[in-house]
Design an enzyme around this catalytic site. Structure first.
Site, PDB file in Angstrom:
ATOM      1  N   TYR A   1       0.731  -0.986   0.061  1.00  0.00           N
ATOM      2  CA  TYR A   1      -0.031  -0.011   0.161  1.00  0.00           C
ATOM      3  C   TYR A   1       1.065   1.205  -0.350  1.00  0.00           C
ATOM      4  O   TYR A   1       0.589   2.130  -0.553  1.00  0.00           O
ATOM      5  CB  TYR A   1      -0.867  -0.152   1.119  1.00  0.00           C
ATOM      6  CG  TYR A   1      -2.289   1.088   1.114  1.00  0.00           C
ATOM      7  CD1 TYR A   1      -2.996   0.728   0.294  1.00  0.00           C
ATOM      8  CD2 TYR A   1      -2.215   1.934   2.216  1.00  0.00           C
ATOM      9  CE1 TYR A   1      -4.014   1.922   0.344  1.00  0.00           C
ATOM     10  CE2 TYR A   1      -3.219   2.691   2.205  1.00  0.00           C
ATOM     11  CZ  TYR A   1      -4.198   2.758   1.341  1.00  0.00           C
ATOM     12  OH  TYR A   1      -5.294   3.629   1.381  1.00  0.00           O
TER      13      TYR A   1
ATOM     14  N   CYS B   1      -9.582   9.153   1.591  1.00  0.00           N
ATOM     15  CA  CYS B   1      -8.678   7.835   1.394  1.00  0.00           C
ATOM     16  C   CYS B   1      -7.075   8.393   1.104  1.00  0.00           C
ATOM     17  O   CYS B   1      -6.350   7.667   1.502  1.00  0.00           O
ATOM     18  CB  CYS B   1      -9.300   6.828   0.185  1.00  0.00           C
ATOM     19  SG  CYS B   1     -10.777   6.311   0.739  1.00  0.00           S
ATOM     20  N   HIS B   2      -7.026   9.046  -0.060  1.00  0.00           N
ATOM     21  CA  HIS B   2      -5.743   9.117  -0.469  1.00  0.00           C
ATOM     22  C   HIS B   2      -5.508  10.953  -0.799  1.00  0.00           C
ATOM     23  O   HIS B   2      -4.545  11.212  -1.529  1.00  0.00           O
ATOM     24  CB  HIS B   2      -5.332   8.644  -1.791  1.00  0.00           C
ATOM     25  CG  HIS B   2      -5.461   7.134  -1.524  1.00  0.00           C
ATOM     26  ND1 HIS B   2      -6.614   6.340  -1.923  1.00  0.00           N
ATOM     27  CD2 HIS B   2      -4.768   6.109  -1.007  1.00  0.00           C
ATOM     28  CE1 HIS B   2      -6.637   5.035  -1.629  1.00  0.00           C
ATOM     29  NE2 HIS B   2      -5.385   4.852  -0.869  1.00  0.00           N
ATOM     30  N   GLY B   3      -6.379  11.664  -0.218  1.00  0.00           N
ATOM     31  CA  GLY B   3      -6.054  13.137  -0.191  1.00  0.00           C
ATOM     32  C   GLY B   3      -6.521  13.983  -1.775  1.00  0.00           C
ATOM     33  O   GLY B   3      -5.352  14.572  -1.901  1.00  0.00           O
TER      34      GLY B   3
ATOM     35  N   PRO C   1      -4.059  12.759  -5.808  1.00  0.00           N
ATOM     36  CA  PRO C   1      -3.518  11.591  -6.864  1.00  0.00           C
ATOM     37  C   PRO C   1      -4.736  11.279  -7.936  1.00  0.00           C
ATOM     38  O   PRO C   1      -4.425  10.583  -8.816  1.00  0.00           O
ATOM     39  CB  PRO C   1      -3.414  10.454  -6.010  1.00  0.00           C
ATOM     40  CG  PRO C   1      -4.354  10.725  -4.680  1.00  0.00           C
ATOM     41  CD  PRO C   1      -4.343  12.106  -4.752  1.00  0.00           C
TER      42      PRO C   1
END
Lengths: 432, 202
Positions: free
Chosen positions: A295, B166-168, B181
């Protein structure tokens, strides 16, 4: 399986059976009289431990499937019912859930063991590749199984992982819809994940059979990396290694039971006790601990497709490891430089796991003053992860001067692992 | 004793031909049997039939947002305030990470202006009257982050609209990716005003 069989049927029935189905002979040659290097240490017991793990997962899994309902309206409640109402359901589900973590703990020990002692080198390349295949199947089984309780982590984990395939150019969307059986993760997805989760352990069992077959052709590697030369280098598998493996299995099961009875949830996430809600993503989703390093690699790349490619490459590179390591010496016990790089590699894997568990823009404790956040931390370790395989191991074979090795396994045991006396050791031993 | 059907005659024989033809047919047959077993995993007819969803606009107040399900995917319906529309409209398309509108009501290469993202692009059924202001302030987008499918959180992030936990990834009040992203703007589904207060998706 290597060398002529020493099995002699003693009774009329076993003679009758042996000429029709020599199954007792196979067991005898594989697990009783099988010649095993006499210097195997406890790092070599994880193969037996992993076999036990697989059996535990299959048995508890078959039982759980008798009570679990693979439907989005009932799955979450049926898992709660297993925990609360089914006789001993709490115990069996705990064993299965903790068992997944213990399985990965053991497989990582097993893989690192193989990397340190050069067990992937000729003539054991196929053995190694089959092991990587088992590892891949384990990750698939663990991911599919984690979706089944249909909690928030289950649902959003499934969403994120299936969406990884959406990064593929052109075929991304059709492939994800094919995986889902719809336009999103839904009932169709849960149903098929249950079916495949039930299938994969049996595929693993099949590949384990091939793995053991491929092991028994050249025989075990050992901590010296030196090939077996004479009978004096070996001991029969039984009783010497059945007992050693058995002792290690008992110790392992004590730790296992410690988790099951005293900390069954410590490796999980509280969010998975909230039923799946397609409208709300939890504030922080992370995979189970055993997938965290990958991850972190995924997040290290600012590009979606690039991250997915690099993550799969991190596993793919293991397949070609036998050809990336150019050293003629198997065991890092006699490789003064490689053992340091290997040590850093293990630390890098642990660090990647840490980076995967934290938010990317959080500062690394102790390094915050230098402006190092977990994103940068993960990127540096990702670079080292790939450099270890693609740069360090290929070059070391040419620049490293191995230390002297004992002439034989027998001698290494009798001399307490000291190198051979001057003049006794041949200067170069190819592929050892 | 040789004849043309025995290998002693050399070269290709009738038997070789039969072998190759039989093996080829078996391979083709085998491949044909695989297809149903692959295709069964694709969305079934009843899943595909979940074609349209109607949204009642009368219940929405200015600045309010609801999340609805369309084709089993969450979608945001947001009646934007005037200042939110203005913020979005003032952004130069050339400064965006993804310059395409990603609007199913427009061509694939339409630019990501705010007008091209709003319900101004929705079809209007015959006889329906609806003001441009309402259409411009209405934004309907997928609620699945184009990175890995999480649902972004409303009212968070640097651009005052959505932030994916989750991933900004940060999205603006037009549902366009601004930082993070995610590679693309949130996609916009096919829309039709079937009455002055009802928008049909699909």
């Amino acid at each position: 399986m290597s060398g002529p069989s020493t099995y002699e049927p003693k009774t009329g029935f076993t003679r009758w059976l042996d000429s029709r189905l020599p199954i007792v002979r196979l067991g005898w040659d594989s697990f009783v009289d099988y010649p095993t290097p006499r210097n195997l240490n406890y790092w070599y017991t994880f193969g037996g431990i992993l076999t036990v793990c697989l059996m535990i997962q299959i048995i508890t899994g078959i039982v759980l499937a008798m009570h679990y309902v693979p439907h989005i309206d009932y799955a979450f409640a049926s898992v709660q019912r297993i925990d609360r109402d089914v006789n001993f359901g709490w115990l069996i589900r705990s064993i299965h859930a903790v068992g997944a973590s213990m399985f990965f703990l053991a497989v990582y020990m097993h893989i690192f063991r193989g990397m340190y002692y050069g067990s992937y080198k000729a003539p054991r390349e196929i053995l190694w590749i089959l092991g990587v295949v088992i590892y891949l199947l384990m990750m698939a089984a663990a991911f599919l199984g984690y979706v089944l309780p249909w909690g928030q982590m289950s649902f959003w984990g499934a969403m994120v992982i299936t969406n990884l395939f959406g990064a593929l150019p052109l075929i991304g969307e059709p492939v994800t819809q094919w995986l889902w059986g719809g336009f999103s993760v839904g009932n169709e997805t849960l149903n098929r994940f249950f079916s495949l989760h039930y299938l994969i352990p049996f595929l693993i069992a099949g590949v384990v059979g091939l793995h053991i077959w491929a092991l028994h052709v050249p025989g075990n590697n050992n901590p010296t990396g030196i090939s077996v030369k004479t009978k004096a280098d070996t001991l029969p598998f039984h009783p010497y290694y059945t007992v050693k493996d058995g002792f290690a299995i008992v110790v392992f099961l004590i730790i296992f039971a410690g988790f099951v009875f005293y900390a069954p949830e410590v490796l999980g996430h509280a969010d998975n006790y909230i039923e799946a809600d397609p409208l709300v993503t939890p504030a922080m989703i992370v995979p189970e601990w055993y997938l965290l390093p990958f991850y972190a690699i995924l997040r290290a790349v600012p590009d979606k497709l690039g991250g997915v490619i690099l993550m799969f490459a991190a596993i793919g590179v293991l397949f070609i490891l036998p050809w990336l390591d150019t050293s003629k010496v198997r065991s890092m016990r006699y490789r003064p430089m490689a053992r340091w790089f290997f040590g850093f590699f293990v630390v890098a894997c642990l660090g990647l796991g840490w980076a995967g568990a934290e938010l990317p823009d959080t500062m690394v404790p102790g390094l915050g003053a230098l402006g190092v956040d977990f994103l940068l931390f993960g990127r540096v370790l990702t670079v080292y992860y790939f450099a270890y395989f693609l740069v360090i191991l290929p070059l070391l074979g040419f620049v490293e001067k191995p230390s002297p090795r004992p002439a034989s396994i027998e001698e290494s045991v009798l001399n307490g692992d000291k190198p051979a006396k001057a003049g006794a050791a041949p200067a170069a031993q190819p592929a050892e | 004793m040789t004849d043309e059907n025995t290998p002693e005659g050399g070269g290709e024989t009738r038997r070789d031909f039969i072998h190759i033809a039989a093996a080829s047919m078996a391979a083709i047959g085998g491949a044909a049997v695989i297809w149903p077993f692959i295709d069964q995993m694709n969305p079934a007819a009843d899943t595909l039939a979940l074609g349209t969803t109607d949204i009642a606009l009368g219940e929405l107040e200015e600045g309010q947002e609801v999340t609805i399900m369309f084709r089993s995917m969450p979608h945001f319906v947001r009646l934007r305030s005037a200042s939110e529309v203005e913020d979005a409209a003032n952004v130069q398309v050339s400064s965006l990470p993804d310059r395409l509108a990603r609007n199913r009501n427009l061509d694939d290469n339409a630019p990501a202006t705010d007008d091209n993202r709003s319900a101004l692009t929705a079809e209007i059924a015959d006889g329906v009257e609806i003001s441009d202001d309402l259409r411009r302030s209405l934004l309907v987008t997928s609620a699945s982050c184009t990175h890995l499918g999480c649902v972004p959180t409303e009212g968070a992030g640097e651009f005052g609209a959505w932030f994916c936990p989750c991933h900004g990834s940060h999205y603006d009040t037009s549902g366009r990716i601004r930082r993070g992203p995610a590679p693309e703007n949130l996609p916009i589904p096919p829309m039709t005003f079937i009455s002055a207060t009802t928008l049909r998706l699909g």
